[in-house]
Design a protein around this motif. Structure first.
Motif, PDB file in Angstrom:
ATOM      1  N   LYS A 284      -0.343  -2.025  -4.245  1.00  0.00           N
ATOM      2  CA  LYS A 284      -1.566  -2.019  -3.446  1.00  0.00           C
ATOM      3  C   LYS A 284      -1.250  -2.078  -1.950  1.00  0.00           C
ATOM      4  O   LYS A 284      -1.956  -1.487  -1.136  1.00  0.00           O
ATOM      5  CB  LYS A 284      -2.455  -3.197  -3.841  1.00  0.00           C
ATOM      6  CG  LYS A 284      -3.126  -3.050  -5.199  1.00  0.00           C
ATOM      7  CD  LYS A 284      -4.158  -1.923  -5.182  1.00  0.00           C
ATOM      8  CE  LYS A 284      -4.906  -1.830  -6.508  1.00  0.00           C
ATOM      9  NZ  LYS A 284      -5.878  -0.703  -6.497  1.00  0.00           N
ATOM     10  N   LEU A 285      -0.172  -2.771  -1.615  1.00  0.00           N
ATOM     11  CA  LEU A 285       0.241  -2.855  -0.214  1.00  0.00           C
ATOM     12  C   LEU A 285       0.600  -1.477   0.322  1.00  0.00           C
ATOM     13  O   LEU A 285       0.182  -1.095   1.418  1.00  0.00           O
ATOM     14  CB  LEU A 285       1.431  -3.803  -0.074  1.00  0.00           C
ATOM     15  CG  LEU A 285       2.091  -3.873   1.307  1.00  0.00           C
ATOM     16  CD1 LEU A 285       1.095  -4.355   2.361  1.00  0.00           C
ATOM     17  CD2 LEU A 285       3.316  -4.786   1.263  1.00  0.00           C
ATOM     18  N   ARG A 286       1.360  -0.726  -0.472  1.00  0.00           N
ATOM     19  CA  ARG A 286       1.742   0.609  -0.032  1.00  0.00           C
ATOM     20  C   ARG A 286       0.513   1.510   0.087  1.00  0.00           C
ATOM     21  O   ARG A 286       0.394   2.285   1.048  1.00  0.00           O
ATOM     22  CB  ARG A 286       2.759   1.221  -0.993  1.00  0.00           C
ATOM     23  CG  ARG A 286       3.358   2.515  -0.458  1.00  0.00           C
ATOM     24  CD  ARG A 286       4.490   3.044  -1.300  1.00  0.00           C
ATOM     25  NE  ARG A 286       5.143   4.139  -0.600  1.00  0.00           N
ATOM     26  CZ  ARG A 286       6.151   4.013   0.239  1.00  0.00           C
ATOM     27  NH1 ARG A 286       6.649   2.820   0.503  1.00  0.00           N
ATOM     28  NH2 ARG A 286       6.683   5.064   0.843  1.00  0.00           N
ATOM     29  N   GLU A 287      -0.409   1.410  -0.860  1.00  0.00           N
ATOM     30  CA  GLU A 287      -1.643   2.199  -0.796  1.00  0.00           C
ATOM     31  C   GLU A 287      -2.443   1.835   0.448  1.00  0.00           C
ATOM     32  O   GLU A 287      -3.036   2.698   1.106  1.00  0.00           O
ATOM     33  CB  GLU A 287      -2.479   1.968  -2.058  1.00  0.00           C
ATOM     34  CG  GLU A 287      -1.866   2.570  -3.316  1.00  0.00           C
ATOM     35  CD  GLU A 287      -2.669   2.234  -4.567  1.00  0.00           C
ATOM     36  OE1 GLU A 287      -3.659   1.467  -4.450  1.00  0.00           O
ATOM     37  OE2 GLU A 287      -2.304   2.720  -5.653  1.00  0.00           O
TER      38      GLU A 287
ATOM     39  N   GLU B  84      -7.974  -1.447  14.071  1.00  0.00           N
ATOM     40  CA  GLU B  84      -9.372  -1.564  13.665  1.00  0.00           C
ATOM     41  C   GLU B  84      -9.549  -1.064  12.231  1.00  0.00           C
ATOM     42  O   GLU B  84     -10.247  -1.686  11.424  1.00  0.00           O
ATOM     43  CB  GLU B  84     -10.259  -0.778  14.628  1.00  0.00           C
ATOM     44  CG  GLU B  84     -10.383  -1.419  16.004  1.00  0.00           C
ATOM     45  CD  GLU B  84     -11.205  -0.574  16.953  1.00  0.00           C
ATOM     46  OE1 GLU B  84     -11.740   0.462  16.508  1.00  0.00           O
ATOM     47  OE2 GLU B  84     -11.323  -0.946  18.131  1.00  0.00           O
ATOM     48  N   THR B  85      -8.907   0.075  11.928  1.00  0.00           N
ATOM     49  CA  THR B  85      -8.957   0.602  10.564  1.00  0.00           C
ATOM     50  C   THR B  85      -8.312  -0.371   9.595  1.00  0.00           C
ATOM     51  O   THR B  85      -8.824  -0.602   8.486  1.00  0.00           O
ATOM     52  CB  THR B  85      -8.237   1.969  10.485  1.00  0.00           C
ATOM     53  OG1 THR B  85      -8.861   2.890  11.378  1.00  0.00           O
ATOM     54  CG2 THR B  85      -8.275   2.529   9.071  1.00  0.00           C
ATOM     55  N   ALA B  86      -7.201  -0.963  10.002  1.00  0.00           N
ATOM     56  CA  ALA B  86      -6.507  -1.937   9.164  1.00  0.00           C
ATOM     57  C   ALA B  86      -7.424  -3.117   8.860  1.00  0.00           C
ATOM     58  O   ALA B  86      -7.442  -3.621   7.724  1.00  0.00           O
ATOM     59  CB  ALA B  86      -5.239  -2.423   9.854  1.00  0.00           C
TER      60      ALA B  86
ATOM     61  N   VAL C 100      -4.914  15.498   5.041  1.00  0.00           N
ATOM     62  CA  VAL C 100      -5.192  14.929   3.733  1.00  0.00           C
ATOM     63  C   VAL C 100      -3.938  15.043   2.881  1.00  0.00           C
ATOM     64  O   VAL C 100      -3.460  16.138   2.620  1.00  0.00           O
ATOM     65  CB  VAL C 100      -6.372  15.652   3.048  1.00  0.00           C
ATOM     66  CG1 VAL C 100      -6.614  15.070   1.667  1.00  0.00           C
ATOM     67  CG2 VAL C 100      -7.627  15.558   3.907  1.00  0.00           C
ATOM     68  N   ILE C 101      -3.408  13.895   2.474  1.00  0.00           N
ATOM     69  CA  ILE C 101      -2.147  13.887   1.739  1.00  0.00           C
ATOM     70  C   ILE C 101      -2.381  13.308   0.358  1.00  0.00           C
ATOM     71  O   ILE C 101      -2.797  12.160   0.212  1.00  0.00           O
ATOM     72  CB  ILE C 101      -1.087  13.044   2.479  1.00  0.00           C
ATOM     73  CG1 ILE C 101      -0.913  13.563   3.911  1.00  0.00           C
ATOM     74  CG2 ILE C 101       0.237  13.065   1.740  1.00  0.00           C
ATOM     75  CD1 ILE C 101      -0.020  12.707   4.755  1.00  0.00           C
ATOM     76  N   THR C 102      -2.109  14.092  -0.656  1.00  0.00           N
ATOM     77  CA  THR C 102      -2.259  13.611  -2.032  1.00  0.00           C
ATOM     78  C   THR C 102      -0.998  12.891  -2.463  1.00  0.00           C
ATOM     79  O   THR C 102       0.057  12.991  -1.810  1.00  0.00           O
ATOM     80  CB  THR C 102      -2.520  14.778  -2.999  1.00  0.00           C
ATOM     81  OG1 THR C 102      -1.346  15.600  -3.045  1.00  0.00           O
ATOM     82  CG2 THR C 102      -3.715  15.600  -2.547  1.00  0.00           C
TER      83      THR C 102
ATOM     84  N   ILE D  61      -1.230   0.638   3.320  1.00  0.00           N
ATOM     85  CA  ILE D  61      -0.555   1.183   4.495  1.00  0.00           C
ATOM     86  C   ILE D  61      -0.790   2.680   4.611  1.00  0.00           C
ATOM     87  O   ILE D  61      -1.040   3.205   5.709  1.00  0.00           O
ATOM     88  CB  ILE D  61       0.955   0.873   4.426  1.00  0.00           C
ATOM     89  CG1 ILE D  61       1.194  -0.639   4.484  1.00  0.00           C
ATOM     90  CG2 ILE D  61       1.706   1.569   5.557  1.00  0.00           C
ATOM     91  CD1 ILE D  61       2.621  -1.049   4.173  1.00  0.00           C
ATOM     92  N   GLU D  62      -0.719   3.394   3.499  1.00  0.00           N
ATOM     93  CA  GLU D  62      -0.951   4.840   3.508  1.00  0.00           C
ATOM     94  C   GLU D  62      -2.366   5.154   3.979  1.00  0.00           C
ATOM     95  O   GLU D  62      -2.580   6.102   4.751  1.00  0.00           O
ATOM     96  CB  GLU D  62      -0.718   5.422   2.119  1.00  0.00           C
ATOM     97  CG  GLU D  62       0.743   5.421   1.687  1.00  0.00           C
ATOM     98  CD  GLU D  62       0.917   5.852   0.238  1.00  0.00           C
ATOM     99  OE1 GLU D  62      -0.105   6.058  -0.445  1.00  0.00           O
ATOM    100  OE2 GLU D  62       2.075   5.970  -0.212  1.00  0.00           O
ATOM    101  N   THR D  63      -3.340   4.367   3.549  1.00  0.00           N
ATOM    102  CA  THR D  63      -4.726   4.592   3.945  1.00  0.00           C
ATOM    103  C   THR D  63      -4.911   4.380   5.439  1.00  0.00           C
ATOM    104  O   THR D  63      -5.562   5.176   6.126  1.00  0.00           O
ATOM    105  CB  THR D  63      -5.661   3.642   3.174  1.00  0.00           C
ATOM    106  OG1 THR D  63      -5.541   3.896   1.781  1.00  0.00           O
ATOM    107  CG2 THR D  63      -7.117   3.836   3.597  1.00  0.00           C
ATOM    108  N   VAL D  64      -4.322   3.316   5.966  1.00  0.00           N
ATOM    109  CA  VAL D  64      -4.477   2.987   7.386  1.00  0.00           C
ATOM    110  C   VAL D  64      -3.749   3.977   8.281  1.00  0.00           C
ATOM    111  O   VAL D  64      -4.274   4.395   9.322  1.00  0.00           O
ATOM    112  CB  VAL D  64      -3.971   1.559   7.665  1.00  0.00           C
ATOM    113  CG1 VAL D  64      -3.973   1.265   9.165  1.00  0.00           C
ATOM    114  CG2 VAL D  64      -4.834   0.532   6.931  1.00  0.00           C
TER     115      VAL D  64
END
Length: 328
Positions: free
Chosen positions: A226-229, A318-320, A241-243, A231-234
Motif C-alpha cells: 500500500k505504501l508503494r501504491e 498537498e496531494t500527499a 497515465v501509467i498502468t 507513493i505512485e499515486t502522489v
C-alpha cells in the motif's frame, strides 16, 4: 553559484542568516537561538531600501510608464516595473509577523537575499507546536518577496510544519483552510501585510484541525504494498497515465527510480523509524516530504525553496496530504 545568495560588495558578507547548524552551502551568519526581527534584518543582509527611479535613454529621454527598482545603498538596479508597482521595503515585510506575535519576540529562523537583493525570504517559528503520537512538530511560516517585478516576485506567505527530529519540510495542506496567500505589489500591499493573519484564518482551529489530521495518520498502519501504491499515486505525472503493466515493463525509468528512492527513504531513514512514523500513513506522508527535502536534486537553493513552498513540490505535498487522509 548554485546557492544564488547575495554577497555584499562592501562587507563581503553573504546575505543569509540562520539558527543552528550550517546550511548545505556553509555560507552566511549563524546564531544559536531564534532571532528578533532586527537581528534577522541585519544578519540576513536585508538592511537596505529600494526605490523606483525613472528610466532614461541616451539623450535624456524618459521612458514613460516604466521605472527601475534600485537599491539605495549601492545604486544597483534590481528590475523593471510599471507605474502601478509599489515597493514593499524589507522591513515592511516583517510587519506581517507583528500581527501574530509580540513585537521584538525572537521567532525568526532564517532570512536572506538572493541575486543582487531582488528576492528576499524569511522563515519564522510559530509559538505553538503540534504533537503527533508524542512526536513534536513545529509550525513555521515562510515569506518571500521580490523587488524585480517579474513573475514570482509577489509577496507570498505559506504555512509549513517541520519535524524536529529531521527538519523535513511539510506543507500544511488542509482542505478548506487558506494556508497560502499572495499579495501583489500595489499601493495597499503594506496594509494587507498587516492584516494577513486574518486573511489566512490563523486561529486556534487551524492547529486543532492539523493536530487531529496528523494523529489520525499516525494511528493507521500501512503495508509495504500500500505504501508503494501511495507513493505512485502522489508522484505520478499529471499528464502521464501509467498502468501496473507499463510500470513492470519499465515504461518510465525516471518515475520508477523516484518511487524506489522514496520507498528506500520511507523504510530506512532514521526519521522514519519513530513510533509515529514507522509503518504508518503519517510515515508515508513524511516520506514524500523527506524525499523532496533531502533526496531530490535541485539546481540551486532558490529553486529548492520555491519548489517546496510554492510550486510543484508544494503541490506534491498537498496531494500527499489528501491521499493520506483518504486512507484514514
Amino acid at each position: 553559484m548554485g546557492h544564488n545568495l547575495h554577497t555584499n560588495e562592501k562587507t563581503g558578507k553573504v546575505s543569509f542568516a540562520a539558527v543552528g547548524e550550517k546550511a548545505w552551502h556553509g555560507l552566511g551568519q549563524y546564531v544559536e537561538s531564534a532571532m528578533t526581527a532586527e537581528q534577522a534584518i541585519e544578519l540576513g543582509g536585508l538592511d537596505y531600501e529600494v526605490k523606483k527611479k525613472k528610466i532614461t535613454v541616451a539623450g535624456g529621454a524618459i521612458i514613460p510608464g516604466y521605472f527601475a527598482t534600485v537599491r539605495t545603498d549601492n545604486n544597483v538596479p534590481l528590475g523593471i516595473v510599471s507605474e502601478a508597482y509599489h515597493v514593499v521595503q524589507n522591513r515592511d515585510a516583517f510587519s506581517f509577523f507583528d500581527s501574530i506575535i509580540d513585537q521584538g519576540e525572537a521567532i525568526f529562523q532564517t532570512a536572506g537575499a538572493l541575486g543582487k537583493g531582488e528576492q528576499i525570504f524569511i522563515t519564522a517559528k510559530l509559538p505553538k507546536d503540534i504533537l503527533v503520537n508524542g512526536e513534536q512538530v513545529e509550525q513555521y511560516l515562510i515569506l518571500t518577496s521580490g523587488h524585480h517585478g517579474k513573475k514570482g516576485g509577489a509577496i507570498q506567505i505559506g504555512f509549513s510544519a517541520i519535524r524536529v527530529v529531521c527538519n523535513n519540510t511539510l506543507q500544511a495542506a488542509l482542505r478548506n483552510l487558506s494556508n497560502k496567500i499572495t499579495i501583489l505589489h500595489f499601493s495597499n500591499a503594506k496594509a494587507k501585510l498587516q492584516t494577513a493573519s486574518q486573511i489566512m484564518g490563523m486561529t486556534s482551529s487551524y492547529t486543532t484541525e492539523l493536530t487531529e489530521s496528523f494523529n489520525k495518520m499516525a494511528s493507521v498502519k500501512i503495508t509495504d504494498k500500500k505504501l508503494r501504491e501511495y507513493i505512485e499515486t502522489v508522484m505520478r505525472p499529471a499528464s502521464q497515465v501509467i498502468t501496473k503493466e507499463e510500470l513492470e515493463n519499465g515504461y518510465s525509468n525516471r518515475f520508477v527510480k523516484t518511487v524506489d528512492e522514496i520507498m528506500d527513504f520511507a523504510k530506512s531513514h532514521p526519521t522514519q523509524l519513530t513510533d509515529a512514523a514507522n509503518g504508518t500513513v503519517w510515515g508515508a506522508y513524511n516520506a514524500i516530504s523527506g524525499y523532496l527535502g533531502w533526496v531530490k536534486p535541485y539546481k540551486s537553493q532558490e529553486e529548492k525553496m520555491t519548489d517546496l513552498y510554492f510550486k510543484n513540490g508544494a503541490k506534491r505535498i498537498e496531494t500527499a496530504f489528501d491521499v493520506a487522509m483518504s486512507l484514514v
